[in-house]
Design an enzyme around this catalytic site. Structure first.
Site, PDB file in Angstrom:
ATOM      1  N   TYR A 113       0.817  -1.225   0.000  1.00 28.61           N
ATOM      2  CA  TYR A 113       0.000   0.000   0.000  1.00 28.61           C
ATOM      3  C   TYR A 113       0.845   1.267   0.000  1.00 28.61           C
ATOM      4  O   TYR A 113       0.400   2.291  -0.514  1.00 28.61           O
ATOM      5  CB  TYR A 113      -1.025  -0.029   1.142  1.00 28.61           C
ATOM      6  CG  TYR A 113      -2.134  -0.999   0.824  1.00 28.61           C
ATOM      7  CD1 TYR A 113      -3.134  -0.651  -0.085  1.00 28.61           C
ATOM      8  CD2 TYR A 113      -2.129  -2.289   1.340  1.00 28.61           C
ATOM      9  CE1 TYR A 113      -4.114  -1.562  -0.437  1.00 28.61           C
ATOM     10  CE2 TYR A 113      -3.109  -3.205   0.995  1.00 28.61           C
ATOM     11  CZ  TYR A 113      -4.098  -2.838   0.108  1.00 28.61           C
ATOM     12  OH  TYR A 113      -5.061  -3.738  -0.265  1.00 28.61           O
ATOM     13  N   ARG A 119       1.149   1.756  -3.591  1.00 25.40           N
ATOM     14  CA  ARG A 119      -0.116   2.239  -4.183  1.00 25.40           C
ATOM     15  C   ARG A 119      -0.269   3.743  -3.908  1.00 25.40           C
ATOM     16  O   ARG A 119      -0.661   4.511  -4.765  1.00 25.40           O
ATOM     17  CB  ARG A 119      -1.334   1.507  -3.603  1.00 25.40           C
ATOM     18  CG  ARG A 119      -1.342  -0.025  -3.726  1.00 25.40           C
ATOM     19  CD  ARG A 119      -1.648  -0.520  -5.118  1.00 25.40           C
ATOM     20  NE  ARG A 119      -0.575  -0.306  -6.071  1.00 25.40           N
ATOM     21  CZ  ARG A 119       0.581  -0.993  -6.085  1.00 25.40           C
ATOM     22  NH1 ARG A 119       0.834  -1.926  -5.196  1.00 25.40           N
ATOM     23  NH2 ARG A 119       1.492  -0.730  -6.987  1.00 25.40           N
ATOM     24  N   GLN A 142     -15.582   2.492  -6.348  1.00 22.44           N
ATOM     25  CA  GLN A 142     -14.894   1.304  -5.842  1.00 22.44           C
ATOM     26  C   GLN A 142     -13.391   1.578  -5.789  1.00 22.44           C
ATOM     27  O   GLN A 142     -12.639   0.747  -5.290  1.00 22.44           O
ATOM     28  CB  GLN A 142     -15.154   0.115  -6.771  1.00 22.44           C
ATOM     29  CG  GLN A 142     -16.624  -0.271  -6.858  1.00 22.44           C
ATOM     30  CD  GLN A 142     -16.865  -1.293  -7.960  1.00 22.44           C
ATOM     31  OE1 GLN A 142     -16.951  -0.967  -9.144  1.00 22.44           O
ATOM     32  NE2 GLN A 142     -16.952  -2.539  -7.574  1.00 22.44           N
ATOM     33  N   HIS A 191     -14.876   1.168  -0.911  1.00 23.05           N
ATOM     34  CA  HIS A 191     -13.769   0.253  -0.594  1.00 23.05           C
ATOM     35  C   HIS A 191     -12.623   0.954   0.140  1.00 23.05           C
ATOM     36  O   HIS A 191     -11.504   0.442   0.169  1.00 23.05           O
ATOM     37  CB  HIS A 191     -13.248  -0.420  -1.867  1.00 23.05           C
ATOM     38  CG  HIS A 191     -14.232  -1.402  -2.457  1.00 23.05           C
ATOM     39  ND1 HIS A 191     -14.190  -1.809  -3.770  1.00 23.05           N
ATOM     40  CD2 HIS A 191     -15.288  -2.039  -1.911  1.00 23.05           C
ATOM     41  CE1 HIS A 191     -15.181  -2.666  -4.002  1.00 23.05           C
ATOM     42  NE2 HIS A 191     -15.865  -2.810  -2.881  1.00 23.05           N
ATOM     43  N   CYS A 235       0.367   6.558  15.655  1.00 24.14           N
ATOM     44  CA  CYS A 235      -0.895   7.214  15.302  1.00 24.14           C
ATOM     45  C   CYS A 235      -0.850   8.669  15.775  1.00 24.14           C
ATOM     46  O   CYS A 235      -0.473   8.924  16.918  1.00 24.14           O
ATOM     47  CB  CYS A 235      -2.048   6.467  15.985  1.00 24.14           C
ATOM     48  SG  CYS A 235      -3.615   7.363  16.026  1.00 24.14           S
ATOM     49  N   CYS A 243      -3.189   8.780  19.103  1.00 24.06           N
ATOM     50  CA  CYS A 243      -2.897   8.057  20.357  1.00 24.06           C
ATOM     51  C   CYS A 243      -1.439   7.614  20.476  1.00 24.06           C
ATOM     52  O   CYS A 243      -1.027   7.140  21.527  1.00 24.06           O
ATOM     53  CB  CYS A 243      -3.828   6.848  20.506  1.00 24.06           C
ATOM     54  SG  CYS A 243      -3.405   5.469  19.403  1.00 24.06           S
ATOM     55  N   GLY A 258     -17.020   1.970 -16.046  1.00 28.42           N
ATOM     56  CA  GLY A 258     -15.725   1.286 -15.928  1.00 28.42           C
ATOM     57  C   GLY A 258     -15.657   0.234 -14.858  1.00 28.42           C
ATOM     58  O   GLY A 258     -14.648   0.085 -14.185  1.00 28.42           O
ATOM     59  N   LEU A 264     -15.553  -0.020 -21.291  1.00 21.10           N
ATOM     60  CA  LEU A 264     -14.655  -0.295 -22.412  1.00 21.10           C
ATOM     61  C   LEU A 264     -15.171  -1.475 -23.233  1.00 21.10           C
ATOM     62  O   LEU A 264     -15.100  -1.481 -24.456  1.00 21.10           O
ATOM     63  CB  LEU A 264     -13.252  -0.592 -21.860  1.00 21.10           C
ATOM     64  CG  LEU A 264     -12.087  -0.545 -22.835  1.00 21.10           C
ATOM     65  CD1 LEU A 264     -12.037   0.783 -23.587  1.00 21.10           C
ATOM     66  CD2 LEU A 264     -10.774  -0.772 -22.077  1.00 21.10           C
TER      67      LEU A 264
END
Ligand SMILES: [Zn+2]
Length: 232
Positions: free
Chosen positions: A56, A59, A91, A109, A136, A139, A175, A202
């Site tokens: 991630y 990403r 999404q 999502h 965090c 916290c 899409g 598409l």
């Protein structure tokens, strides 16, 4: 069709693909060469949190380097100029709808640029890495995970989505493959509530048979053309 007053638009991978963002492919179950079971499930995160965080982190970096395309820009224009009810359910985990200027957006999502603290439940915007288990901001615990709905988890705000589908006159799917539930079922929900359903894609999808009309072509062409008709 009569002029609709109330729209729900579902967007999926096809709209961000033209901005260079690849996503999970249903055909082979791979996402950027990783098996989905290895990077996008709660089990994967328990088994190998570092691999999942690195995935991630990557990403997030790619998303920040991408730019909205004419399809995102057209939907942002629709959001600005359309005075009826509108909800863009995406999404996608990128922020390209928002960066194009759309405001009425719901990320079913989750979002790559958000983190969720498993210690205190706070969510924060996040553009850096998570691989070194940073604290965090609320916290201080090193218990942040990507604020993403993984396979096997419940998508966000389903009550709000179903309420919007129940009163929409026009449902537009852009899409998306029509292969991943619950989103694949939205067209049936909208149709059973009396809506007209339009698909911009598409290629024909598994769900195409449910739609009143399917227009084939790249989102960057089909979406601006359709928005132009709606705002005429
Ligand atoms: Zn916290």
């Amino acid at each position: 069709m009569d002029r609709p007053t109330n729209m729900v638009i579902l967007t999926g991978a096809g709209i961000s693909a033209e901005s260079g963002l690849r996503t999970f492919r249903a055909e082979d179950g791979l996402w950027e060469d990783h098996r989905v079971e290895d990077v996008a499930t709660p089990q994967a995160f328990r088994r190998d949190p570092e691999l999942v965080q690195r995935f991630y982190d990557e990403r997030r970096k790619n998303i920040m380097a991408a730019e909205p395309n004419p399809a995102h820009e057209a939907l942002a224009r629709l959001d600005r100029e359309w005075d009826g009810e509108l909800l863009i359910v995406t999404q996608n985990i990128d922020d390209l709808h928002e960066r194009a200027g759309a405001r009425r957006v719901l990320h079913m999502h989750g979002e790559a640029l958000s983190v969720w603290c498993l210690a205190c439940d706070a969510r924060h915007r996040w553009t850096g890495t998570l691989r070194d288990a940073p604290g965090c901001p609320a916290c201080g615990e090193g218990a942040l995970r990507p604020d993403i709905v993984w396979f096997g988890e419940m998508p966000y705000e389903m009550d709000r989505i179903f309420a919007a589908l129940a009163r929409t006159d026009l449902f537009v799917s852009i899409g998306t493959s029509g292969a991943v539930y619950p989103a694949a079922g939205f067209v049936q929900q909208a149709k059973s509530a009396g809506a007209i359903a339009l698909e911009l894609n598409l290629e024909r999808s598994q769900g195409s048979a449910w739609f009143d009309e399917t227009r084939l072509g790249p989102a960057s062409e089909q979406v601006p053309a359709w928005v132009g008709e709606m705002l005429r």
